[in-house]
Design an enzyme around this catalytic site. Structure first.
Site, PDB file in Angstrom:
ATOM      1  N   GLY A 258      -2.412   2.769  -0.855  1.00 37.18           N
ATOM      2  CA  GLY A 258      -3.604   2.295  -2.325  1.00 37.18           C
ATOM      3  C   GLY A 258      -2.503   1.809  -3.222  1.00 37.18           C
ATOM      4  O   GLY A 258      -2.962   1.610  -4.530  1.00 37.18           O
ATOM      5  N   HIS A 324     -11.681   5.789  -8.933  1.00 34.88           N
ATOM      6  CA  HIS A 324     -12.399   5.621  -9.578  1.00 34.88           C
ATOM      7  C   HIS A 324     -13.114   4.072  -9.295  1.00 34.88           C
ATOM      8  O   HIS A 324     -14.343   3.777 -10.462  1.00 34.88           O
ATOM      9  CB  HIS A 324     -11.767   5.780 -10.918  1.00 34.88           C
TER      10      HIS A 324
END
Length: 420
Positions: A258, A324
């Site tokens: 990512g 997160h």
């Protein structure tokens, strides 16, 4: 559900709105600030951060609640609006090109092709908020802040994040009321989706509004001047990764999962150009296709972290400010896919994220938590939350949490437990 309203019997008197927040604390705060100035150390940024916190406390002590309120809803919102205007019309680029000399509103407006009266009003407010230096009527000198807005990493955050998603923050109370004031953890039902009447996640939403590159620029530089995860002051790369790493021709050293358009891998390669093995950047096709310039040593790979991890047995799998974005049950899937690809006794998982302290949290950490709350229905995690997610749920072992400092992401070093 009714909303409480003030009554004549409310225990708070109206006069409190016109009294300073804590005027009695001013002398001690001034003494602390003076000491903080003396303690400034160019070798570390922590004393400067502590000094800034004290200066903020001084302002809060002197300001009245009424001034505090209008600063938020008039002053700061007005600044965000005016700065974003300047980014979009090219004001900050033009002023940077003009240099440090005083610059007249009429000249700037003519070069930009904008209404002089409109620009006059915006620049007047920016100056009133202390972000310009006024040298005459409608004439201003740039500051370090306004010059920095010329940098895509700084200026583009106002378009790629604030203006593109601000409705989620401003309408969060309505979203929460609709959800019965509960802490939402449903990534398919967020304040952003509610505010903009969309089913798109934040990244897709911003991209489709035409600000995807602005968001990428912000993500690539929001932590300018802060220690990077590979800095010796944060994580000892040589000792923990490079030492004992495979040197074979097909060995993979680092997989950035990512990793957006490769900011972190490029920085790592510049810092450690002779690290053994391949560097692999993984992200969705939408992100990989946005890459403009990337060192050819970095392998681009279209990959969804919810699918099986295709790279097996790498020295390290790195994931930065990604978990997160997602609630625990989705992080479970991401971590399970990484764990299945790791080689026991060799591979490491490096999670580069904020670890919220139990007390005295830094405002950058709590501010980012507010973004996670409104944009993703997710959160910044405390140490206890990370141990629960990584060890109890994912079955990995946290070797150590390497702190990056106040308001800076830590490195959570993980391995597969020996018993496995």
């Amino acid at each position: 559900m009714s909303i409480p309203t003030a009554t004549p019997n409310s225990p708070v008197d109206n006069s409190i709105a016109s009294r300073p927040g804590n005027i009695g604390a001013v002398p001690s705060l001034l003494a602390e600030i003076q000491q903080g100035i003396q303690d400034l150390d160019t070798s570390t940024d922590e004393p400067r951060k502590d000094l800034l916190v004290r200066c903020r406390a001084l302002v809060q002590a002197i300001e009245t609640p009424r001034e505090n309120m209008v600063d938020h809803i008039w002053g700061q919102m007005g600044v965000i609006s005016a700065v974003a205007f300047g980014v979009d019309c090219g004001l900050w680029v033009l002023m940077a090109q003009n240099g440090d000399q005083p610059q007249k509103v009429t000249n700037l407006a003519g070069d930009l092709g904008v209404d002089p009266e409109l620009l006059r009003r915006l620049m007047r407010h920016i100056c009133a908020m202390g972000l310009f230096i006024e040298v005459g009527e409608d004439e201003y000198r740039p500051t370090n802040y306004t010059k920095a807005l010329r940098l895509p990493q700084i200026g583009h955050g106002y378009l790629g994040l604030a203006s593109s998603t601000g409705g989620a923050t401003l309408k969060f109370h309505e979203f929460s009321r609709q959800k019965g004031w509960e802490n939402s953890t449903n990534q398919q039902d967020t304040a952003l989706m509610s505010a903009y009447h969309t089913d798109k996640d934040m990244f897709t939403w911003v991209h489709d509004q035409g600000y995807g590159q602005h968001l990428n620029d912000y993500l690539g530089g929001y932590n300018l001047g802060r220690p990077r995860w590979m800095d010796p002051s944060v994580y000892p790369v040589q000792e923990r990764l490079i030492k004992d790493a495979d040197t074979g021709p097909d060995a993979v050293f680092l997989v950035d999962i990512g990793g957006n358009v490769g900011h972190d891998l490029e920085r790592f390669h510049r810092r450690h150009p002779h690290a053994p093995g391949k560097l692999i950047l993984q992200d969705l096709p939408m992100m990989i296709h946005q890459i403009r310039d990337l060192d050819p040593v970095i392998v681009r790979m279209e990959c969804d972290f919810y699918d099986e991890q295709p790279v097996k047995g790498a020295r390290a799998y790195y994931i930065h400010s990604t978990l997160h974005n997602w609630p625990d049950h989705l992080c479970d899937v991401i971590l399970a896919n990484i764990k299945a690809a790791m080689r026991p006794g060799y591979s490491k998982l490096l999670i580069n994220e904020n670890v919220v302290p139990a007390t005295n949290a830094h405002w950058e950490t709590t501010g980012l938590d507010m973004m996670m709350l409104t944009l993703f229905s997710s959160m910044q995690r405390t140490s206890a939350m990370w141990y629960d997610l990584i060890e109890k749920r994912a079955g990995l072992k946290i070797v150590k949490i390497w702190s990056g400092g106040k308001g800076v992401e830590s490195v959570i070093e993980c391995e597969i437990p020996w018993e496995e």
